[in-house]
Design an enzyme around this catalytic site. Structure first.
Site, short mmCIF file in Angstrom:
data_model
loop_
_atom_site.label_atom_id
_atom_site.label_comp_id
_atom_site.label_asym_id
_atom_site.label_seq_id
_atom_site.Cartn_x
_atom_site.Cartn_y
_atom_site.Cartn_z
CE LYS A 1 -3.52 -2.72 0.40
NZ LYS A 1 -4.45 -2.96 -0.71
CG ASP B 1 -9.92 -2.26 -6.14
OD1 ASP B 1 -10.81 -3.08 -6.41
OD2 ASP B 1 -9.45 -2.14 -4.99
CE LYS C 1 -10.95 -5.10 -2.83
NZ LYS C 1 -10.04 -4.64 -3.89
#
Length: 369
Positions: free
Chosen positions: A165, A242, A266
């Site tokens: 990250k 994303d 997701k």
């Protein structure tokens, strides 16, 4: 077969260590998860889980999920849970939007179909592929040295794809993080520098153009789709979208605009396996690779994404992340699939393959009949 009742449980899932992302601006220590049990008139019970990553990551949170289910549940009582498209339309009619609240209900329906047919959900989603699903680790934001150490620890667990990250206002620090990770990667390791929307476009362009010689993908560099598209047109490294991919329409637009080379699919964010399957099939048709995973949750949530990944052609799936590896509690000991040297296989048992231990869930917080 008909839905007779829907039971709702709230479970707190502590993380093994405080977790920072998005340029250190977001901190998480525990997750608020919602476990759903759908009981049918045949005696079968399907299980699903919805677990937003806290309340600051996306426009989703545990309390909102449970409130939304209260709005939706009445529209599902009496319906056949095996009719996914009808269930999906009923939920969208009952409450527009709020896909993260619909996901656990949808997954529980898939679990019921699997149990009723004696088939694992991956077989229902297209058929189990031959090779195991590659997993990727998640490396929290820290100093370059801390992130290299965390990557090395994940490497000992078999992970060969890492998602460190990054992101922040300090261009030099992010460049240092990326270079340290690239220089210290082991042979055969792939990196995804996940920004989680933290950069403005000018920062993204500066950082990415400063590390053109580093191998890796950059995930969701900016908050908005327009900013990410701007970055895509001014940089060379592969980009993963994303958080910008929430609906089928988002996916079609990204493909049409050539905004990315991969997407993060997701399950919880898009509304469940029914919607995710449609998006998966589109990606296969147009040649987009995917990271297929959940937003968060226990082994119960992870199995939904693992089933979808294991039924996706190997050429089109990059990796899957399993959140339960980062938790201090396990609501289904000995069940589901776990990381084995950086890969996992979808359970062979009928349905999702996880029946939570109800004593570990605590009391029912809501029931609809």
């Amino acid at each position: 077969m008909r839905i007779e009742s829907i039971r709702v449980y709230q479970v707190t899932l502590p993380l093994t260590h405080p977790y920072r992302l998005s340029g250190d601006r977001l901190l998480f220590e525990k997750l608020d998860s919602t476990i759903i049990a759908i009981d049918t008139d045949t005696g079968l019970t399907g299980w699903g889980e919805g677990c937003p990553w806290g309340s600051t990551y996306l426009p989703a949170f545990g309390g909102g999920l449970r409130a939304a289910i209260a709005e939706i549940a009445g529209y599902l009582i009496g319906r056949d849970p095996r009719h996914f498209d009808a269930i999906d339309r009923a939920m969208d009619s009952a409450l527009p939007g709020h896909p993260y609240a619909k996901s656990p209900l949808d997954i529980a329906c898939w679990d019921i179909l699997g149990q009723s047919t004696g088939m694992a959900v991956c077989e229902l989603l297209g058929g189990r592929t031959k090779t195991p699903v590659r997993l990727h680790s998640s490396v929290p934001t820290g100093t370059p040295e801390e992130m290299v150490a965390a990557m090395a620890t994940a490497h000992t667990k078999g992970y060969r794809i890492h998602s460190p990250k990054v992101g922040g206002t300090d261009v030099e620090l992010d460049v240092a993080r990326i270079r340290a990770l690239d220089e210290n990667r082991a042979a055969g390791v792939s990196l995804t520098f996940d920004v989680n929307r933290a950069w403005l476009a000018d920062t993204a362009i500066q950082v990415m153009n400063s590390v053109e010689d580093c191998r890796g993908h950059f995930e969701q560099p900016c908050e908005t789709y327009a900013e990410c598209l701007n970055v895509r047109r001014r940089t060379r490294q592969p980009i993963i979208l994303d958080e910008s991919i929430q609906t089928f329409a988002d996916l079609v637009r990204a493909h049409t605009d050539q905004a990315c080379e991969l997407i993060g699919l997701k399950i919880n964010r898009v509304g469940g396996l029914t919607k995710a399957r449609r998006m998966r099939d589109f990606c296969v048709a147009v040649g987009l690779r995917m990271n297929i995973e959940e937003t968060g949750g226990s082994v119960s949530a992870d199995m939904g994404s693992l089933h979808l990944a294991h039924s996706t052609p190997e050429t089109h799936r990059r990796a899957t992340w399993m959140c339960h590896d980062m938790l201090t509690v396990d609501i289904a000991p000995g069940q589901g699939s776990r990381n084995i040297d950086g890969v996992a296989v979808a359970p062979n048992t009928p349905g999702i393959g996880v029946t939570p231990t109800e004593d570990l869930l605590g009391p029912v917080v809501a029931q609809f009949t």
